[in-house]
Design a protein around this motif. Structure first.
Motif, PDB file in Angstrom:
ATOM      1  N   ALA A  43     -43.291 -31.353  57.533  1.00 54.75           N
ATOM      2  CA  ALA A  43     -42.371 -31.460  56.390  1.00 54.75           C
ATOM      3  C   ALA A  43     -41.743 -30.129  56.012  1.00 54.75           C
ATOM      4  N   VAL A  44     -41.874 -29.124  56.876  1.00 54.85           N
ATOM      5  CA  VAL A  44     -41.285 -27.805  56.635  1.00 54.85           C
ATOM      6  C   VAL A  44     -40.003 -27.690  57.455  1.00 54.85           C
ATOM      7  N   LEU A  45     -38.998 -27.032  56.901  1.00 52.40           N
ATOM      8  CA  LEU A  45     -37.780 -26.734  57.641  1.00 52.40           C
ATOM      9  C   LEU A  45     -38.098 -25.603  58.607  1.00 52.40           C
ATOM     10  N   VAL A  46     -38.003 -25.887  59.918  1.00 51.58           N
ATOM     11  CA  VAL A  46     -38.350 -24.886  60.927  1.00 51.58           C
ATOM     12  C   VAL A  46     -37.185 -24.680  61.887  1.00 51.58           C
ATOM     13  N   GLY A 101     -34.576 -27.954  61.994  1.00 52.74           N
ATOM     14  CA  GLY A 101     -34.780 -29.273  61.410  1.00 52.74           C
ATOM     15  C   GLY A 101     -36.087 -29.343  60.660  1.00 52.74           C
ATOM     16  N   ILE A 102     -36.329 -30.486  60.096  1.00 51.97           N
ATOM     17  CA  ILE A 102     -37.568 -30.738  59.375  1.00 51.97           C
ATOM     18  C   ILE A 102     -38.586 -31.225  60.392  1.00 51.97           C
ATOM     19  N   LEU A 103     -39.744 -30.613  60.408  1.00 53.14           N
ATOM     20  CA  LEU A 103     -40.784 -31.013  61.344  1.00 53.14           C
ATOM     21  C   LEU A 103     -41.517 -32.223  60.776  1.00 53.14           C
ATOM     22  N   SER A 104     -41.596 -33.278  61.573  1.00 50.36           N
ATOM     23  CA  SER A 104     -42.287 -34.481  61.123  1.00 50.36           C
ATOM     24  C   SER A 104     -43.317 -34.889  62.166  1.00 50.36           C
TER      25      SER A 104
END
Length: 121
Positions: A43-46, A101-104
């Motif tokens: 859920a972090v922008l990476v 992007g957002i890591l999911s």
């Protein structure tokens, strides 16, 4: 938990903003972001940098179907189309200076979720 992804049921929320800019992405390696286990970066922008497309349409995980419109960079990190489908879709060997992007974690894989074409450069 649904196919390895934590989900909330009957949640209510409110979105408020005072016009803040999005946070800067955390720069990580594709190995640190990818794989088959959730990471602390979920859920972090990476952002991953200097990556190469190594696989197209990897086999779908549990609860997903092919074609899944995903591709893999550096042999370990899936790039998903939940928020944005890459256009044009890359070919094997495509080099990206960066993918943001957002890591999911979904369907038993960590996946990078670009938000727009500008996240693929």
């Amino acid at each position: 938990v649904f196919y390895g992804q934590t989900q909330l049921g009957n949640a209510t929320f409110a979105v408020t903003s005072s016009g803040e800019a999005a946070p800067d992405p955390v720069v990580v390696t594709s190995a640190a972001a990818g794989g088959t286990q959730p990471t602390p970066l979920e859920a972090v922008l990476v952002r991953v940098e200097n990556v190469v497309v190594s696989q197209l349409e990897p086999p779908a995980g549990p609860g997903d179907t092919n074609p899944n419109n995903e591709f893999v960079v550096d042999g370990v990190l899936r790039v998903n189309d939940l928020m944005h489908l890459a256009s044009p879709f890359p070919i094997l060997g495509t080099v990206y200076t960066s993918v943001t992007g957002i890591l999911s974690y979904r369907n038993n894989f960590s996946k990078l979720e670009p938000r727009a074409q500008s996240d693929l450069s």
